[in-house]
Design a protein around this motif. Structure first.
Motif, PDB file in Angstrom:
ATOM      1  N   LYS A 197       1.649  -5.552 -25.933  1.00 26.64           N
ATOM      2  CA  LYS A 197       3.207  -4.976 -24.808  1.00 26.64           C
ATOM      3  C   LYS A 197       3.750  -5.247 -23.880  1.00 26.64           C
ATOM      4  CE  LYS A 197       1.198  -1.431 -26.822  1.00 26.64           C
ATOM      5  NZ  LYS A 197       2.157  -0.385 -27.981  1.00 26.64           N
ATOM      6  N   ILE A 198       5.133  -4.918 -23.607  1.00 26.65           N
ATOM      7  CA  ILE A 198       6.239  -5.512 -23.076  1.00 26.65           C
ATOM      8  C   ILE A 198       5.212  -5.588 -21.320  1.00 26.65           C
ATOM      9  CG2 ILE A 198       8.174  -5.758 -24.310  1.00 26.65           C
ATOM     10  CD1 ILE A 198       8.734  -3.286 -22.391  1.00 26.65           C
ATOM     11  N   TRP A 199       4.715  -4.875 -20.923  1.00 30.25           N
ATOM     12  CA  TRP A 199       4.045  -4.303 -20.266  1.00 30.25           C
ATOM     13  C   TRP A 199       2.299  -4.927 -19.344  1.00 30.25           C
ATOM     14  CZ3 TRP A 199      -0.339  -1.724 -21.134  1.00 30.25           C
ATOM     15  CH2 TRP A 199      -0.336  -0.792 -22.672  1.00 30.25           C
ATOM     16  N   GLY A 200       1.889  -5.590 -20.839  1.00 28.93           N
ATOM     17  CA  GLY A 200       0.635  -5.629 -20.770  1.00 28.93           C
ATOM     18  C   GLY A 200      -0.153  -6.765 -19.780  1.00 28.93           C
ATOM     19  N   GLY A 201      -0.879  -7.585 -19.835  1.00 31.22           N
ATOM     20  CA  GLY A 201      -1.417  -8.596 -18.527  1.00 31.22           C
ATOM     21  C   GLY A 201      -3.092  -8.868 -19.630  1.00 31.22           C
ATOM     22  N   ASN A 202      -3.639  -9.906 -18.317  1.00 30.05           N
ATOM     23  CA  ASN A 202      -4.476 -10.650 -19.528  1.00 30.05           C
ATOM     24  C   ASN A 202      -5.995  -9.982 -18.477  1.00 30.05           C
ATOM     25  OD1 ASN A 202      -4.330 -11.326 -16.514  1.00 30.05           O
ATOM     26  ND2 ASN A 202      -4.160 -13.690 -17.009  1.00 30.05           N
ATOM     27  N   ARG A 203      -5.962  -9.035 -17.973  1.00 29.43           N
ATOM     28  CA  ARG A 203      -7.295  -8.144 -17.445  1.00 29.43           C
ATOM     29  C   ARG A 203      -8.142  -7.848 -18.542  1.00 29.43           C
ATOM     30  NH1 ARG A 203      -6.957  -4.922 -11.986  1.00 29.43           N
ATOM     31  NH2 ARG A 203      -5.071  -3.988 -13.462  1.00 29.43           N
ATOM     32  N   LEU A 204      -7.570  -7.699 -19.328  1.00 29.35           N
ATOM     33  CA  LEU A 204      -8.978  -7.207 -20.554  1.00 29.35           C
ATOM     34  C   LEU A 204      -9.607  -8.962 -20.909  1.00 29.35           C
ATOM     35  CD1 LEU A 204      -6.540  -5.007 -23.071  1.00 29.35           C
ATOM     36  CD2 LEU A 204      -8.766  -4.557 -21.732  1.00 29.35           C
ATOM     37  N   ASN A 205      -8.773 -10.338 -20.406  1.00 25.48           N
ATOM     38  CA  ASN A 205      -9.768 -10.999 -20.279  1.00 25.48           C
ATOM     39  C   ASN A 205     -10.768 -11.559 -19.550  1.00 25.48           C
ATOM     40  OD1 ASN A 205      -9.836 -14.501 -19.082  1.00 25.48           O
ATOM     41  ND2 ASN A 205     -10.675 -14.158 -21.624  1.00 25.48           N
ATOM     42  N   THR A 206      -9.668 -11.358 -18.388  1.00 29.61           N
ATOM     43  CA  THR A 206     -10.030 -12.145 -17.074  1.00 29.61           C
ATOM     44  C   THR A 206     -11.396 -11.039 -16.302  1.00 29.61           C
ATOM     45  OG1 THR A 206      -8.743 -10.856 -16.109  1.00 29.61           O
ATOM     46  CG2 THR A 206      -8.663 -13.010 -16.131  1.00 29.61           C
ATOM     47  N   VAL A 207     -11.275 -10.026 -17.355  1.00 25.60           N
ATOM     48  CA  VAL A 207     -12.297  -9.023 -16.300  1.00 25.60           C
ATOM     49  C   VAL A 207     -13.535  -7.811 -17.051  1.00 25.60           C
ATOM     50  CG1 VAL A 207     -12.255  -6.201 -15.557  1.00 25.60           C
ATOM     51  CG2 VAL A 207     -10.538  -7.512 -14.268  1.00 25.60           C
ATOM     52  N   PHE A 208     -12.984  -7.671 -18.613  1.00 32.75           N
ATOM     53  CA  PHE A 208     -13.816  -8.282 -19.306  1.00 32.75           C
ATOM     54  C   PHE A 208     -14.351  -8.484 -20.384  1.00 32.75           C
ATOM     55  CE2 PHE A 208     -12.172  -3.604 -18.677  1.00 32.75           C
ATOM     56  CZ  PHE A 208     -13.853  -2.782 -18.300  1.00 32.75           C
ATOM     57  N   GLY A 209     -13.903 -10.109 -20.212  1.00 37.01           N
ATOM     58  CA  GLY A 209     -14.560 -11.287 -21.038  1.00 37.01           C
ATOM     59  C   GLY A 209     -13.906 -11.005 -22.364  1.00 37.01           C
ATOM     60  N   TYR A 210     -12.580 -10.033 -23.232  1.00 38.75           N
ATOM     61  CA  TYR A 210     -12.736 -10.551 -24.117  1.00 38.75           C
ATOM     62  C   TYR A 210     -11.304 -11.372 -24.820  1.00 38.75           C
ATOM     63  CZ  TYR A 210     -13.571  -5.199 -24.426  1.00 38.75           C
ATOM     64  OH  TYR A 210     -14.059  -4.060 -23.983  1.00 38.75           O
ATOM     65  N   THR A 211     -11.581 -12.030 -25.899  1.00 38.65           N
ATOM     66  CA  THR A 211     -10.831 -12.441 -26.755  1.00 38.65           C
ATOM     67  C   THR A 211      -8.993 -11.943 -26.835  1.00 38.65           C
ATOM     68  OG1 THR A 211     -12.265 -14.381 -27.300  1.00 38.65           O
ATOM     69  CG2 THR A 211     -10.307 -15.006 -28.266  1.00 38.65           C
ATOM     70  N   ILE A 212      -8.282 -12.590 -26.045  1.00 36.36           N
ATOM     71  CA  ILE A 212      -7.382 -11.687 -26.502  1.00 36.36           C
ATOM     72  C   ILE A 212      -5.694 -12.367 -26.449  1.00 36.36           C
ATOM     73  CG2 ILE A 212      -7.653  -9.683 -24.017  1.00 36.36           C
ATOM     74  CD1 ILE A 212      -5.622 -11.381 -22.526  1.00 36.36           C
ATOM     75  N   PRO A 213      -5.047 -12.311 -27.992  1.00 35.93           N
ATOM     76  CA  PRO A 213      -3.966 -12.732 -28.943  1.00 35.93           C
ATOM     77  C   PRO A 213      -2.717 -13.346 -27.422  1.00 35.93           C
ATOM     78  CG  PRO A 213      -3.490 -10.096 -29.630  1.00 35.93           C
ATOM     79  CD  PRO A 213      -5.283 -10.276 -27.772  1.00 35.93           C
ATOM     80  N   THR A 214      -2.696 -12.704 -26.281  1.00 38.90           N
ATOM     81  CA  THR A 214      -1.625 -12.878 -25.796  1.00 38.90           C
ATOM     82  C   THR A 214      -1.724 -12.793 -24.638  1.00 38.90           C
ATOM     83  OG1 THR A 214      -0.197 -10.368 -25.665  1.00 38.90           O
ATOM     84  CG2 THR A 214       0.200 -12.307 -27.526  1.00 38.90           C
ATOM     85  N   GLU A 215      -1.027 -13.334 -23.487  1.00 37.15           N
ATOM     86  CA  GLU A 215      -1.182 -12.901 -21.772  1.00 37.15           C
ATOM     87  C   GLU A 215      -0.880 -11.894 -21.799  1.00 37.15           C
ATOM     88  OE1 GLU A 215      -2.982 -14.704 -19.841  1.00 37.15           O
ATOM     89  OE2 GLU A 215      -3.662 -15.553 -20.943  1.00 37.15           O
ATOM     90  N   THR A 216       0.547 -11.103 -22.551  1.00 30.83           N
ATOM     91  CA  THR A 216       0.537  -9.689 -22.005  1.00 30.83           C
ATOM     92  C   THR A 216      -0.017  -8.812 -23.309  1.00 30.83           C
ATOM     93  OG1 THR A 216       2.474 -10.389 -23.569  1.00 30.83           O
ATOM     94  CG2 THR A 216       2.935 -10.403 -21.480  1.00 30.83           C
ATOM     95  N   THR A 217      -0.839  -8.877 -23.285  1.00 28.62           N
ATOM     96  CA  THR A 217      -1.578  -7.442 -24.203  1.00 28.62           C
ATOM     97  C   THR A 217      -1.979  -6.433 -23.368  1.00 28.62           C
ATOM     98  OG1 THR A 217      -3.548  -9.158 -24.833  1.00 28.62           O
ATOM     99  CG2 THR A 217      -4.674  -7.394 -25.276  1.00 28.62           C
TER     100      THR A 217
END
Ligand code: ZN
Length: 310
Positions: A14-34
């Motif tokens: 999403k244009i407003w997304g970030g990377n905390r789904l990775n840094t907080v939850f440890g998920y492998t995310i596709p982009t730095e704007t997830t």
């Protein structure tokens, strides 16, 4: 039958997304704007895979179609709820959702959207938008024409642990710096009022001013659900909301607690800690679905979870 399904989340850029789904939850995310983790979903826009080996190749949507017994033989074309974690690094558009009747008539038979937010974390000065300050639709239309968004929208401070119910017709926006667990009707119908003039791939995202004005409740009434807290064994359970579509609870378990499930299904998201559900290991970031007529369950460990049912 005692069945627990484990779901594999789906991620949305999403244009407003970030990377905390990775840094907080440890998920492998596709982009730095997830921006979104669709954690429990049978929606065609992101239908979660079932990780249990006995259901290899199945999704929540396919099981809903072929194994309705797992869901208490509930009626309905689609799995009715959708659980998301939203990482808003920047502001989401100011938006409003239609109810079932409007969506059915104007959006090819889609469901409307009632949603609610549990704030997992937020910046110290974070705010959200809920409601507006117009007293009539004419006044609202005029304020929009004159671009008086700051006057029109109702912005309030937000804190970790806050909970908000957003009914159809309620103007709202999650603002930057907020991490939220959302429980909602399984619908993707959003009318975008205002997008701060942002560009995506060089173009503004589409606005839906006419539909937004059509469905917005004017004037706005603040209406916070009353919460009740109960303690049972080593669990503290907060009843967050019950509306036409869902009931949502937060449970904190420190030790061992007996739960009893007599619903068509229960969505469970582990927010922190780890433990077991009747011996099934669970940890922060896991999303599970407890199937119909499960009955008694022993939850052990040191964990916090949000659970919901229809
Ligand atoms: Zn929304």
């Amino acid at each position: 039958m005692k069945q627990i399904l484990r779901l594999k989340p789906i991620f949305q850029d999403k244009i407003w997304g970030g990377n905390r789904l990775n840094t907080v939850f440890g998920y492998t995310i596709p982009t730095e704007t997830t921006g979104e983790c669709w954690a429990i979903s049978g929606h065609p826009g992101g239908d979660c895979r079932i990780e249990n080996p006995e259901f290899a190749g199945e999704t929540l949507g396919s099981l809903w179609n072929t194994r309705r017994d797992l869901f208490g033989s509930m009626q309905g074309d689609t799995f009715p709820l959708l659980i998301k974690i939203i990482d808003a690094k920047d502001d989401l558009s100011i938006q409003v959702h239609p109810d079932d009747a409007y969506a059915n008539a104007h959006e090819n038979g889609s469901l409307g959207k009632t949603e609610c937010w549990y704030v997992l974390d937020c910046d110290p000065d974070a705010t959200i938008v809920i409601g507006h300050n117009a007293s009539t639709k004419e006044e609202m239309a005029q304020m929009i024409r004159e671009d008086r968004w700051d006057e029109l929208i109702r912005k309030i401070p937000v804190h970790k642990g806050d909970f908000f119910q957003i009914d159809p017709g309620c103007v709202h926006a999650i603002k930057g710096g907020t991490l939220i667990l959302e429980t909602q009707q399984s619908s993707d119908v959003t009318y975008r009022f205002y997008d701060y003039g942002r560009l995506q791939d060089g173009k503004p995202r589409q606005l839906h001013i006419a539909q937004s004005l059509d469905v917005t409740t004017v004037p706005f009434h603040a209406d916070a659900p009353e919460q009740t807290v109960t303690t049972k064994d080593d669990a503290t359970i907060t009843h967050l909301v019950t509306c036409r579509y869902y009931s949502v609870y937060r449970a904190v378990v420190k030790g061992t607690a007996a739960f009893s499930w007599d619903k068509p299904f229960v969505n469970v998201s582990i927010l922190s800690g780890e433990g077991t559900l009747d011996g099934t290991p669970v940890k922060k970031g896991d999303h599970l679905l407890i199937c119909a007529d499960y009955g008694d369950m022993t939850v052990s460990g040191d964990l916090e979870m949000i659970y919901s049912h229809v």
